[in-house]
Design a protein around this motif. Structure first.
Motif, PDB file in Angstrom:
ATOM      1  N   ILE A 107       0.881  -1.171   0.000  1.00 33.12           N
ATOM      2  CA  ILE A 107       0.000   0.000   0.000  1.00 33.12           C
ATOM      3  C   ILE A 107       0.914   1.215   0.000  1.00 33.12           C
ATOM      4  O   ILE A 107       1.811   1.331   0.848  1.00 33.12           O
ATOM      5  CB  ILE A 107      -0.917   0.021   1.238  1.00 33.12           C
ATOM      6  CG1 ILE A 107      -1.815  -1.205   1.260  1.00 33.12           C
ATOM      7  CG2 ILE A 107      -1.746   1.298   1.261  1.00 33.12           C
ATOM      8  CD1 ILE A 107      -2.641  -1.339   2.533  1.00 33.12           C
ATOM      9  N   GLU A 108       0.690   2.117  -0.978  1.00 35.99           N
ATOM     10  CA  GLU A 108       1.512   3.317  -1.083  1.00 35.99           C
ATOM     11  C   GLU A 108       0.627   4.555  -1.068  1.00 35.99           C
ATOM     12  O   GLU A 108      -0.520   4.496  -1.511  1.00 35.99           O
ATOM     13  CB  GLU A 108       2.339   3.294  -2.369  1.00 35.99           C
ATOM     14  CG  GLU A 108       3.353   2.169  -2.378  1.00 35.99           C
ATOM     15  CD  GLU A 108       4.227   2.191  -3.597  1.00 35.99           C
ATOM     16  OE1 GLU A 108       5.434   1.943  -3.424  1.00 35.99           O
ATOM     17  OE2 GLU A 108       3.728   2.436  -4.698  1.00 35.99           O
ATOM     18  N   GLY A 109       1.176   5.651  -0.565  1.00 38.70           N
ATOM     19  CA  GLY A 109       0.386   6.866  -0.471  1.00 38.70           C
ATOM     20  C   GLY A 109       1.195   8.116  -0.749  1.00 38.70           C
ATOM     21  O   GLY A 109       2.419   8.083  -0.858  1.00 38.70           O
ATOM     22  N   LEU A 110       0.480   9.220  -0.858  1.00 38.00           N
ATOM     23  CA  LEU A 110       1.061  10.535  -1.099  1.00 38.00           C
ATOM     24  C   LEU A 110       0.811  11.446   0.096  1.00 38.00           C
ATOM     25  O   LEU A 110      -0.211  11.323   0.775  1.00 38.00           O
ATOM     26  CB  LEU A 110       0.426  11.187  -2.331  1.00 38.00           C
ATOM     27  CG  LEU A 110       0.660  10.526  -3.676  1.00 38.00           C
ATOM     28  CD1 LEU A 110      -0.193  11.201  -4.753  1.00 38.00           C
ATOM     29  CD2 LEU A 110       2.132  10.556  -4.054  1.00 38.00           C
ATOM     30  N   SER A 111       1.714  12.389   0.311  1.00 39.04           N
ATOM     31  CA  SER A 111       1.538  13.394   1.361  1.00 39.04           C
ATOM     32  C   SER A 111       0.383  14.324   0.976  1.00 39.04           C
ATOM     33  O   SER A 111      -0.001  14.411  -0.194  1.00 39.04           O
ATOM     34  CB  SER A 111       2.818  14.217   1.504  1.00 39.04           C
ATOM     35  OG  SER A 111       2.993  15.029   0.346  1.00 39.04           O
ATOM     36  N   PRO A 112      -0.182  15.050   1.939  1.00 41.05           N
ATOM     37  CA  PRO A 112      -1.243  16.020   1.599  1.00 41.05           C
ATOM     38  C   PRO A 112      -0.786  17.050   0.566  1.00 41.05           C
ATOM     39  O   PRO A 112      -1.552  17.433  -0.315  1.00 41.05           O
ATOM     40  CB  PRO A 112      -1.571  16.678   2.947  1.00 41.05           C
ATOM     41  CG  PRO A 112      -1.188  15.645   3.970  1.00 41.05           C
ATOM     42  CD  PRO A 112       0.010  14.934   3.385  1.00 41.05           C
ATOM     43  N   GLU A 113       0.476  17.504   0.650  1.00 43.06           N
ATOM     44  CA  GLU A 113       0.989  18.477  -0.319  1.00 43.06           C
ATOM     45  C   GLU A 113       1.054  17.882  -1.724  1.00 43.06           C
ATOM     46  O   GLU A 113       0.696  18.539  -2.702  1.00 43.06           O
ATOM     47  CB  GLU A 113       2.381  18.975   0.097  1.00 43.06           C
ATOM     48  CG  GLU A 113       2.395  19.783   1.367  1.00 43.06           C
ATOM     49  CD  GLU A 113       2.526  18.933   2.635  1.00 43.06           C
ATOM     50  OE1 GLU A 113       2.681  19.524   3.708  1.00 43.06           O
ATOM     51  OE2 GLU A 113       2.448  17.691   2.554  1.00 43.06           O
ATOM     52  N   ALA A 114       1.513  16.647  -1.828  1.00 40.28           N
ATOM     53  CA  ALA A 114       1.586  15.981  -3.137  1.00 40.28           C
ATOM     54  C   ALA A 114       0.183  15.739  -3.693  1.00 40.28           C
ATOM     55  O   ALA A 114      -0.061  15.940  -4.890  1.00 40.28           O
ATOM     56  CB  ALA A 114       2.353  14.674  -3.022  1.00 40.28           C
ATOM     57  N   ARG A 115      -0.745  15.332  -2.837  1.00 43.38           N
ATOM     58  CA  ARG A 115      -2.132  15.128  -3.290  1.00 43.38           C
ATOM     59  C   ARG A 115      -2.705  16.408  -3.891  1.00 43.38           C
ATOM     60  O   ARG A 115      -3.317  16.388  -4.966  1.00 43.38           O
ATOM     61  CB  ARG A 115      -3.020  14.714  -2.123  1.00 43.38           C
ATOM     62  CG  ARG A 115      -2.774  13.346  -1.608  1.00 43.38           C
ATOM     63  CD  ARG A 115      -3.707  13.074  -0.444  1.00 43.38           C
ATOM     64  NE  ARG A 115      -3.029  12.220   0.496  1.00 43.38           N
ATOM     65  CZ  ARG A 115      -3.449  11.948   1.711  1.00 43.38           C
ATOM     66  NH1 ARG A 115      -4.574  12.488   2.157  1.00 43.38           N
ATOM     67  NH2 ARG A 115      -2.774  11.150   2.490  1.00 43.38           N
ATOM     68  N   ALA A 116      -2.520  17.533  -3.196  1.00 42.06           N
ATOM     69  CA  ALA A 116      -3.044  18.812  -3.681  1.00 42.06           C
ATOM     70  C   ALA A 116      -2.390  19.198  -5.006  1.00 42.06           C
ATOM     71  O   ALA A 116      -3.058  19.677  -5.923  1.00 42.06           O
ATOM     72  CB  ALA A 116      -2.819  19.902  -2.635  1.00 42.06           C
ATOM     73  N   PHE A 117      -1.087  18.975  -5.130  1.00 37.79           N
ATOM     74  CA  PHE A 117      -0.363  19.294  -6.361  1.00 37.79           C
ATOM     75  C   PHE A 117      -0.902  18.490  -7.541  1.00 37.79           C
ATOM     76  O   PHE A 117      -1.203  19.045  -8.603  1.00 37.79           O
ATOM     77  CB  PHE A 117       1.131  19.019  -6.150  1.00 37.79           C
ATOM     78  CG  PHE A 117       1.951  19.121  -7.398  1.00 37.79           C
ATOM     79  CD1 PHE A 117       2.301  20.357  -7.917  1.00 37.79           C
ATOM     80  CD2 PHE A 117       2.381  17.986  -8.057  1.00 37.79           C
ATOM     81  CE1 PHE A 117       3.061  20.459  -9.072  1.00 37.79           C
ATOM     82  CE2 PHE A 117       3.142  18.064  -9.205  1.00 37.79           C
ATOM     83  CZ  PHE A 117       3.485  19.307  -9.720  1.00 37.79           C
ATOM     84  N   PHE A 118      -1.062  17.179  -7.375  1.00 35.07           N
ATOM     85  CA  PHE A 118      -1.542  16.340  -8.476  1.00 35.07           C
ATOM     86  C   PHE A 118      -3.022  16.599  -8.773  1.00 35.07           C
ATOM     87  O   PHE A 118      -3.441  16.553  -9.930  1.00 35.07           O
ATOM     88  CB  PHE A 118      -1.286  14.865  -8.181  1.00 35.07           C
ATOM     89  CG  PHE A 118       0.175  14.507  -8.239  1.00 35.07           C
ATOM     90  CD1 PHE A 118       0.874  14.593  -9.425  1.00 35.07           C
ATOM     91  CD2 PHE A 118       0.854  14.115  -7.100  1.00 35.07           C
ATOM     92  CE1 PHE A 118       2.226  14.285  -9.494  1.00 35.07           C
ATOM     93  CE2 PHE A 118       2.199  13.802  -7.146  1.00 35.07           C
ATOM     94  CZ  PHE A 118       2.895  13.892  -8.346  1.00 35.07           C
ATOM     95  N   ALA A 119      -3.803  16.907  -7.764  1.00 36.24           N
ATOM     96  CA  ALA A 119      -5.216  17.226  -7.994  1.00 36.24           C
ATOM     97  C   ALA A 119      -5.373  18.534  -8.765  1.00 36.24           C
ATOM     98  O   ALA A 119      -6.349  18.709  -9.503  1.00 36.24           O
ATOM     99  CB  ALA A 119      -5.968  17.302  -6.663  1.00 36.24           C
ATOM    100  N   ALA A 120      -4.401  19.445  -8.627  1.00 39.67           N
ATOM    101  CA  ALA A 120      -4.449  20.724  -9.343  1.00 39.67           C
ATOM    102  C   ALA A 120      -3.912  20.626 -10.765  1.00 39.67           C
ATOM    103  O   ALA A 120      -3.875  21.618 -11.477  1.00 39.67           O
ATOM    104  CB  ALA A 120      -3.660  21.777  -8.566  1.00 39.67           C
ATOM    105  N   GLY A 121      -3.484  19.429 -11.164  1.00 42.36           N
ATOM    106  CA  GLY A 121      -2.991  19.240 -12.532  1.00 42.36           C
ATOM    107  C   GLY A 121      -1.497  19.074 -12.654  1.00 42.36           C
ATOM    108  O   GLY A 121      -0.966  19.019 -13.756  1.00 42.36           O
ATOM    109  N   GLY A 122      -0.794  18.976 -11.527  1.00 46.97           N
ATOM    110  CA  GLY A 122       0.651  18.811 -11.565  1.00 46.97           C
ATOM    111  C   GLY A 122       1.073  17.478 -12.153  1.00 46.97           C
ATOM    112  O   GLY A 122       0.323  16.502 -12.124  1.00 46.97           O
TER     113      GLY A 122
END
Length: 184
Positions: A107-122
């Motif tokens: 199971i792998e996950g992203l930090s809250p900062e990374a989640r926000a970045f990818f959700a914004a189109g990063g």
């Protein structure tokens, strides 16, 4: 017999920051543009690895890792936390002592900062399409390593991946692969 490994790492290089990218005006071309925020930064992480023989033919293993996830990943895959558990069985009981069969889950996950970045189109090293509906990525893997002789092994591998790229809107995906290894 068993092994316990504690590891840490530190990277220093020209890396962009997720919070800096998200702080740019949304009218910025290629928003959020991680390349525009690159400067010399540091990143670090920790890892714990455990291997334990249960019998002469059966062993288990586990690995857990963590990183703060505030800067872009430069040399591996987009992940900030990971937990795996698996088992390997030698082929002695079916008269193939050099063969191995294994099964593992991760199971792998992203930090809250990374989640926000990818959700914004990063865009990251391997993921990013602007429509991140975040869920941890889960992988179940099984393989059989068939020993051809003392120096060559052929392996068949299957992976079942849910939420590939951390996105509940993607997958599940099945991946089949094979590998030939020769050591002289």
């Amino acid at each position: 017999p068993g092994k316990l490994r504690l590891m840490g790492w530190a990277h220093r290089g020209n890396m962009g920051g997720y919070p800096d990218s998200l702080a740019m005006p949304t009218s910025t071309p290629d928003y959020p543009d991680i390349a525009a925020t690159r400067r010399i930064r540091s990143n670090y992480g920790v890892l714990v690895n455990v291997e334990q023989a249960l019998t002469d033919d059966i062993g288990i293993f586990s690995r857990a890792s963590w990183s703060p996830g505030r800067v872009e990943i430069m040399g591996w895959t987009d992940t900030d936390e990971s937990l795996s558990l698996g088992m390997v069985v030698k082929g002695s009981s079916w008269n193939r002592p050099d063969d191995r069969i294994g099964v593992a889950g991760v199971i792998e996950g992203l930090s809250p900062e990374a989640r926000a970045f990818f959700a914004a189109g990063g865009l990251g090293i391997l993921i990013g399409d602007g429509r991140l509906n975040y869920r941890p990525e889960k992988v179940l893997e099984a393989y059989y390593a068939y020993s051809l002789n003392r120096w060559a092994t052929i392996t068949g591998d299957y992976q079942f991946i849910t939420n590939p790229g951390y996105n509940v809107d993607r997958g599940p995906v099945s991946v089949f692969s094979s590998r030939l290894r020769a050591a002289f």
